[in-house]
Design a protein around this motif. Structure first.
Motif, PDB file in Angstrom:
ATOM      1  N   SER A 412     -17.674  -6.345  -4.218  1.00  0.00           N
ATOM      2  CA  SER A 412     -17.721  -7.208  -5.403  1.00  0.00           C
ATOM      3  C   SER A 412     -16.353  -7.780  -5.750  1.00  0.00           C
ATOM      4  CB  SER A 412     -18.264  -6.421  -6.610  1.00  0.00           C
ATOM      5  OG  SER A 412     -17.366  -5.381  -6.978  1.00  0.00           O
ATOM      6  N   TRP A 413     -15.312  -7.460  -4.977  1.00  0.00           N
ATOM      7  CA  TRP A 413     -13.975  -7.948  -5.279  1.00  0.00           C
ATOM      8  C   TRP A 413     -13.858  -9.436  -4.945  1.00  0.00           C
ATOM      9  CZ3 TRP A 413     -10.550  -3.570  -2.722  1.00  0.00           C
ATOM     10  CH2 TRP A 413     -10.733  -2.397  -3.429  1.00  0.00           C
ATOM     11  N   VAL A 414     -13.124 -10.140  -5.780  1.00  0.00           N
ATOM     12  CA  VAL A 414     -12.879 -11.567  -5.541  1.00  0.00           C
ATOM     13  C   VAL A 414     -11.380 -11.829  -5.678  1.00  0.00           C
ATOM     14  CG1 VAL A 414     -15.156 -12.299  -6.325  1.00  0.00           C
ATOM     15  CG2 VAL A 414     -13.300 -12.117  -7.980  1.00  0.00           C
ATOM     16  N   GLY A 415     -10.939 -12.914  -5.045  1.00  0.00           N
ATOM     17  CA  GLY A 415      -9.539 -13.306  -5.184  1.00  0.00           C
ATOM     18  C   GLY A 415      -8.554 -12.305  -4.611  1.00  0.00           C
ATOM     19  N   THR A 416      -8.936 -11.574  -3.553  1.00  0.00           N
ATOM     20  CA  THR A 416      -8.048 -10.571  -2.989  1.00  0.00           C
ATOM     21  C   THR A 416      -7.040 -11.203  -2.029  1.00  0.00           C
ATOM     22  OG1 THR A 416      -9.627 -10.141  -1.215  1.00  0.00           O
ATOM     23  CG2 THR A 416      -9.787  -8.760  -3.165  1.00  0.00           C
ATOM     24  N   THR A 417      -5.932 -10.509  -1.822  1.00  0.00           N
ATOM     25  CA  THR A 417      -4.921 -10.910  -0.843  1.00  0.00           C
ATOM     26  C   THR A 417      -4.950  -9.929   0.314  1.00  0.00           C
ATOM     27  OG1 THR A 417      -3.500 -11.855  -2.561  1.00  0.00           O
ATOM     28  CG2 THR A 417      -2.469 -11.319  -0.439  1.00  0.00           C
ATOM     29  N   ASP A 418      -5.198 -10.425   1.531  1.00  0.00           N
ATOM     30  CA  ASP A 418      -5.188  -9.561   2.701  1.00  0.00           C
ATOM     31  C   ASP A 418      -3.785  -8.982   2.889  1.00  0.00           C
ATOM     32  OD1 ASP A 418      -6.937  -9.050   5.384  1.00  0.00           O
ATOM     33  OD2 ASP A 418      -4.798  -9.173   5.845  1.00  0.00           O
ATOM     34  N   CYS A 419      -3.717  -7.700   3.258  1.00  0.00           N
ATOM     35  CA  CYS A 419      -2.418  -7.033   3.372  1.00  0.00           C
ATOM     36  C   CYS A 419      -1.500  -7.743   4.361  1.00  0.00           C
ATOM     37  CB  CYS A 419      -2.614  -5.580   3.790  1.00  0.00           C
ATOM     38  SG  CYS A 419      -3.536  -4.586   2.586  1.00  0.00           S
ATOM     39  N   ASN A 420      -2.039  -8.265   5.455  1.00  0.00           N
ATOM     40  CA  ASN A 420      -1.206  -8.946   6.448  1.00  0.00           C
ATOM     41  C   ASN A 420      -0.727 -10.315   5.980  1.00  0.00           C
ATOM     42  OD1 ASN A 420      -0.951  -7.118   8.649  1.00  0.00           O
ATOM     43  ND2 ASN A 420      -3.102  -7.445   9.154  1.00  0.00           N
ATOM     44  N   ASP A 421      -1.251 -10.807   4.855  1.00  0.00           N
ATOM     45  CA  ASP A 421      -0.814 -12.092   4.304  1.00  0.00           C
ATOM     46  C   ASP A 421       0.222 -11.918   3.195  1.00  0.00           C
ATOM     47  OD1 ASP A 421      -2.516 -13.444   5.997  1.00  0.00           O
ATOM     48  OD2 ASP A 421      -4.167 -13.485   4.555  1.00  0.00           O
ATOM     49  N   TYR A 422       0.503 -10.668   2.816  1.00  0.00           N
ATOM     50  CA  TYR A 422       1.418 -10.428   1.692  1.00  0.00           C
ATOM     51  C   TYR A 422       2.865 -10.628   2.121  1.00  0.00           C
ATOM     52  CZ  TYR A 422       4.042  -8.034  -1.948  1.00  0.00           C
ATOM     53  OH  TYR A 422       4.941  -7.733  -2.931  1.00  0.00           O
ATOM     54  N   VAL A 423       3.652 -11.322   1.288  1.00  0.00           N
ATOM     55  CA  VAL A 423       5.070 -11.571   1.572  1.00  0.00           C
ATOM     56  C   VAL A 423       5.881 -11.140   0.345  1.00  0.00           C
ATOM     57  CG1 VAL A 423       6.835 -13.289   2.106  1.00  0.00           C
ATOM     58  CG2 VAL A 423       4.528 -13.518   3.072  1.00  0.00           C
ATOM     59  N   PRO A 424       6.771 -10.157   0.475  1.00  0.00           N
ATOM     60  CA  PRO A 424       7.602  -9.756  -0.667  1.00  0.00           C
ATOM     61  C   PRO A 424       8.591 -10.852  -1.038  1.00  0.00           C
ATOM     62  CG  PRO A 424       8.285  -8.606   1.329  1.00  0.00           C
ATOM     63  CD  PRO A 424       7.024  -9.342   1.667  1.00  0.00           C
ATOM     64  N   VAL A 425       8.836 -11.015  -2.341  1.00  0.00           N
ATOM     65  CA  VAL A 425       9.722 -12.075  -2.835  1.00  0.00           C
ATOM     66  C   VAL A 425      11.053 -11.504  -3.309  1.00  0.00           C
ATOM     67  CG1 VAL A 425       9.987 -13.889  -4.564  1.00  0.00           C
ATOM     68  CG2 VAL A 425       7.771 -13.530  -3.459  1.00  0.00           C
ATOM     69  N   ASN A 426      11.035 -10.364  -4.009  1.00  0.00           N
ATOM     70  CA  ASN A 426      12.270  -9.742  -4.468  1.00  0.00           C
ATOM     71  C   ASN A 426      12.235  -8.255  -4.127  1.00  0.00           C
ATOM     72  OD1 ASN A 426      11.100  -8.219  -6.811  1.00  0.00           O
ATOM     73  ND2 ASN A 426      10.650 -10.289  -7.547  1.00  0.00           N
ATOM     74  N   GLU A 427      13.315  -7.577  -4.430  1.00  0.00           N
ATOM     75  CA  GLU A 427      13.461  -6.190  -3.980  1.00  0.00           C
ATOM     76  C   GLU A 427      12.430  -5.253  -4.607  1.00  0.00           C
ATOM     77  OE1 GLU A 427      17.035  -4.986  -7.107  1.00  0.00           O
ATOM     78  OE2 GLU A 427      17.525  -5.609  -5.067  1.00  0.00           O
ATOM     79  N   ASN A 428      11.834  -5.644  -5.712  1.00  0.00           N
ATOM     80  CA  ASN A 428      10.787  -4.818  -6.322  1.00  0.00           C
ATOM     81  C   ASN A 428       9.432  -5.002  -5.648  1.00  0.00           C
ATOM     82  OD1 ASN A 428      12.569  -3.759  -8.097  1.00  0.00           O
ATOM     83  ND2 ASN A 428      11.587  -4.553  -9.958  1.00  0.00           N
ATOM     84  N   ASP A 429       9.351  -5.956  -4.719  1.00  0.00           N
ATOM     85  CA  ASP A 429       8.074  -6.255  -4.065  1.00  0.00           C
ATOM     86  C   ASP A 429       7.886  -5.508  -2.749  1.00  0.00           C
ATOM     87  OD1 ASP A 429       7.472  -8.021  -6.076  1.00  0.00           O
ATOM     88  OD2 ASP A 429       8.240  -9.770  -5.007  1.00  0.00           O
ATOM     89  N   CYS A 430       8.834  -4.635  -2.375  1.00  0.00           N
ATOM     90  CA  CYS A 430       8.743  -3.990  -1.059  1.00  0.00           C
ATOM     91  C   CYS A 430       7.640  -2.939  -1.019  1.00  0.00           C
ATOM     92  CB  CYS A 430      10.095  -3.370  -0.690  1.00  0.00           C
ATOM     93  SG  CYS A 430      11.367  -4.604  -0.293  1.00  0.00           S
ATOM     94  N   VAL A 431       7.729  -1.925  -1.848  1.00  0.00           N
ATOM     95  CA  VAL A 431       6.742  -0.835  -1.829  1.00  0.00           C
ATOM     96  C   VAL A 431       5.586  -1.205  -2.755  1.00  0.00           C
ATOM     97  CG1 VAL A 431       6.322   1.599  -2.263  1.00  0.00           C
ATOM     98  CG2 VAL A 431       8.521   0.863  -1.325  1.00  0.00           C
ATOM     99  N   LYS A 432       4.414  -1.394  -2.164  1.00  0.00           N
ATOM    100  CA  LYS A 432       3.239  -1.814  -2.920  1.00  0.00           C
ATOM    101  C   LYS A 432       2.043  -0.926  -2.563  1.00  0.00           C
ATOM    102  CE  LYS A 432       4.618  -5.392  -5.330  1.00  0.00           C
ATOM    103  NZ  LYS A 432       4.479  -5.454  -6.809  1.00  0.00           N
ATOM    104  N   GLN A 433       1.130  -0.857  -3.510  1.00  0.00           N
ATOM    105  CA  GLN A 433      -0.117  -0.141  -3.255  1.00  0.00           C
ATOM    106  C   GLN A 433      -1.107  -1.075  -2.567  1.00  0.00           C
ATOM    107  OE1 GLN A 433      -1.515   1.323  -6.999  1.00  0.00           O
ATOM    108  NE2 GLN A 433       0.522   2.046  -7.578  1.00  0.00           N
ATOM    109  N   VAL A 434      -1.761  -0.559  -1.540  1.00  0.00           N
ATOM    110  CA  VAL A 434      -2.807  -1.313  -0.851  1.00  0.00           C
ATOM    111  C   VAL A 434      -4.099  -0.518  -0.926  1.00  0.00           C
ATOM    112  CG1 VAL A 434      -1.131  -2.321   0.723  1.00  0.00           C
ATOM    113  CG2 VAL A 434      -2.418  -0.297   1.442  1.00  0.00           C
ATOM    114  N   ARG A 435      -5.206  -1.212  -0.686  1.00  0.00           N
ATOM    115  CA  ARG A 435      -6.508  -0.548  -0.674  1.00  0.00           C
ATOM    116  C   ARG A 435      -7.213  -0.849   0.643  1.00  0.00           C
ATOM    117  NH1 ARG A 435      -8.224  -1.509  -7.011  1.00  0.00           N
ATOM    118  NH2 ARG A 435      -6.735  -0.010  -7.829  1.00  0.00           N
ATOM    119  N   TYR A 436      -7.424   0.201   1.420  1.00  0.00           N
ATOM    120  CA  TYR A 436      -8.222   0.084   2.624  1.00  0.00           C
ATOM    121  C   TYR A 436      -9.701   0.157   2.237  1.00  0.00           C
ATOM    122  CZ  TYR A 436      -4.071   0.722   5.507  1.00  0.00           C
ATOM    123  OH  TYR A 436      -2.855   0.556   6.119  1.00  0.00           O
TER     124      TYR A 436
END
Length: 692
Positions: A412-436
């Motif tokens: 039922s999720w919409v508007g998701t970002t695939d993990c392989n499409d994610y690009v960090p922008v600043n130093e706080n964007d490196c470690v992120k939670q993902v959902r398999y």
């Protein structure tokens, strides 16, 4: 009151009063006041008496007692005084919460016959008791000092195990109140619903079978229902009916005679409110309404009554009938009820979504023959692609998305970002939670197909090198309780799990989900789906903007809430919508309520949501107040897992050309960390001003 609790009913009473189960509650009046019971927490906070129940009319001095018989159920009551606007001017309101009265068995844990709803590593019986007091559906607990999670909470009344163990305890809440001997009254209230022309058919059961069992006299989608109400007061001394009403909540029926709120005292049914001496006073009433069963809706009908005895004892009663209509596809097309029997024995009905045609019979495949697809079949399958190989299910779907803003189950999720499409922008964007995410759907399985196992494997992750930090294990088992059992048709796995990923460090993590069934003993049905997440080394990134929102404070209160409004659930904010003079005036204003548990997913710090309410004066048709937990969920409280979010949408229609209302929406939540006792309250507001 003897064996009870007393509230000094005057200016600035106690904000919160705890009443043990089955104990009397006495209001000691100083001055002239009334007592009214708010039906919503939001109205209690705003002193809005528009739909409250009058427990006691304006009375000067003295005491009035509500008997403990009315305080058996674990719940909260909100009381206030409306005389001379006392609720606002002298803060005359109080919250009453019913807490368990335990039957205590010391030095024995409870028996293992019940499954706990929660387990905690709490240090003592007293702290475990406090946790049960705060969880609305807790009916008892077991404390076992030898277990890692010593405290086990139950939603059913537990029994002692009979085994002696020092320091253990089994506490059981009351399931009924003892009889009382003082002059009093009691009320029994019952609401039932049947088809008007067939009293043997109960409305909710009929709704499950419509339209196949539509009555002969139904006009298209509309069916006439009959509601019956029985209110019976039993008294031991002269008493008075002070309140007797029927209230409809939720959706409005297609046709009705009585208003949304109907009083048997004011509009008929009880002509003389006095009940003489020791007697029984029955009230029987009925009404008919017409409901459109082709249109999805929820209909709630509440009857409640209050009786006051000559000795100033108040008794209350209420009963509610809930009717949920699923609606039908195809604009209410009703097909003939005849059926066909297929060669394999399946019985098929006509499909209203396909011009009342019969669906195709399953294709019978014999060992060694093909079905024209070039693949060998074994046993009986259907013509669906997923059953071409006789297994009944396709390869599992495995994915990975960024964790932000996803609620509910993956499909039922919409508007998701695939993990392989994610690009960090600043130093706080490196470690992120993902959902398999993992999804397997199987339709009509081969006869006797047994689930062997369903396992997730992950290679190359942080947990591979530090398995002691892996909270789930590798492999991780899913639906282990179903292993070795026959798989039912039309069932599926739709689930997810989380992990922290460093998107600034090169790695390759492969996740494989295997689903293995025996194909009814005739064919190997072992299938797998895979997802590989690839990250790269990233050079130094800039620091985050100084205006970025800080993380949650170091506190147990980890809930963050937000409220916004979008036209047709799209990109245009409601406050920025400019309707053309001759065009799209009437539009859907989608209010979006978001709740996020801001702690990391591997912290294990879940939240218990005990209240989620919305107030918007002037809202049509949803009403000024809406209790999301009461109206949308069957279980209260709801658990919001660590790093999980919940999104609730509400979509009234507004005419942006003619409506000149200023809609002020207040979104309020109350939560409690399930490992603590802190109560956290959050509130945000949103204003949609159409006056200009």
């Amino acid at each position: 009151a003897v064996n009870g609790v007393t509230i000094d009913w005057t200016a600035n009473p106690e904000e919160k009063v705890l009443v043990p189960q089955c104990e009397d509650l006495t209001f000691a009046l100083t001055g002239t006041h009334d007592i009214q019971n708010f039906n919503k927490k939001g109205r209690f906070k705003r002193c809005d008496f528009s739909s409250s129940t009058v427990m006691l009319g304006a009375t000067s001095n003295g005491e009035v007692t509500m008997t403990g018989q009315d305080f058996l159920k674990r719940k909260k009551y909100y009381y206030g005084c409306d005389v001379n606007d006392h609720c606002n001017t002298i803060n005359m309101k109080t919250l009453v919460e019913v807490i368990p009265t335990y039957t205590k068995t010391e030095n024995q844990p409870c028996s293992g016959s019940l499954t706990p709803i929660k387990t905690f590593p709490l240090p003592s019986v007293e702290v475990c008791s406090s946790a049960c007091d705060q969880k609305k559906d807790c009916m008892g607990f077991s404390f076992d000092p030898d277990e890692e999670k010593k405290c086990h909470l139950f939603d059913s009344v537990p029994t002692p195990s009979g085994q002696t163990k020092a320091g253990a305890a089994c506490y059981a809440a009351q399931t009924e109140c003892p009889p009382i001997s003082t002059p009093h009254c009691s009320i029994d209230t019952e609401v039932t619903c049947t088809l008007n022309d067939d009293p043997t058919k109960e409305c909710s059961e009929f709704a499950k079978t419509f339209p196949k069992e539509a009555p002969a006299n139904a006009v298209g989608c509309e069916v006439m229902l009959k509601y019956d109400y029985k209110l019976t007061a039993t008294t031991t001394e002269t008493s008075t009916w002070t309140w007797a009403t029927r209230t409809r909540k939720g959706d409005e029926p297609a046709n009705f005679a009585r208003p949304r709120v109907y009083s048997w005292l004011d509009e008929g049914g009880i002509t003389d409110p006095t009940i003489e001496g020791a007697s029984t006073a029955p009230l029987a009433s009925s009404e008919t309404v017409v409901v459109d069963f082709c249109k999805a809706g929820k209909y709630k009908t509440l009857a409640e009554a209050v009786v006051q005895s000559a000795s100033n004892t108040i008794c209350t009663s209420r009963d509610q009938y809930k009717l949920t209509v699923r609606g039908v596809d195809g604009d209410g097309v009703f097909c003939a009820l005849d059926t066909i029997t297929c060669p394999n024995g399946d019985i098929l009905s006509r499909d209203p979504a396909n011009d009342c045609q019969f669906p195709a019979c399953p294709v019978n495949l014999v060992v060694g023959e093909t079905d024209g697809s070039g693949q060998q079949g074994t046993g009986t399958g259907t013509s669906e692609a997923q059953n071409r190989d006789g297994c009944g299910f396709d390869d599992p779907i495995v994915g990975c998305v960024m964790a932000e803003d996803q609620a509910g189950l993956p499909m039922s999720w919409v508007g998701t970002t695939d993990c392989n499409d994610y690009v960090p922008v600043n130093e706080n964007d490196c470690v992120k939670q993902v959902r398999y995410t993992y999804y397997v759907y199987h339709g009509n399985e081969p006869s006797g197909s047994v689930l062997i196992d369903s396992l997730r494997y992950r290679d190359g992750s942080y947990w591979e090198t530090k398995p002691e930090d892996n909270p789930h294990g590798n492999p991780r088992a899913y639906r282990e309780d179903k292993w070795g059992t026959t798989i039912g048709p039309e069932s599926w796995i739709d689930t997810w799990e989380g992990e922290n990923v460093d998107f600034c460090k090169a790695s390759s993590v492969n996740t494989r989900f295997e689903y293995n069934a025996d194909g009814g003993g005739l064919i190997d049905c072992s299938k797998a789906g895979e997802y590989t997440l690839v990250t790269k080394d990233v050079a130094a990134l800039p620091p985050p903007p100084t205006t970025s929102t800080p993380g949650p404070p170091n506190t147990d209160c980890s809930l963050e809430i937000s409220l916004s409004c979008r036209i047709d659930d799209g990109e245009i904010p409601c406050e920025e919508y400019n309707s053309p003079a001759d065009g799209d005036c009437s539009r859907t204003a989608t209010y979006i309520h978001v709740l996020k548990n801001m702690v990391p997913f591997d912290s294990g710090k879940d939240l218990l949501l005990t209240s989620i309410t919305r107030n918007r004066p002037g809202d049509v048709p949803h009403g000024d107040d809406f209790d999301f937990l009461d109206d949308l969920y069957n279980e209260v409280p709801q658990t919001l897992q660590a790093a999980f979010s919940m999104t609730i949408k509400e979509s009234p229609t507004i005419n942006f050309c003619t409506d000149d209302t200023t809609y002020v929406t207040t979104f309020n939540t109350v939560s409690t960390p399930d490992s603590g006792t802190t109560q956290c309250e959050d509130e945000v507001m949103y204003t949609l001003d159409l006056s200009s």
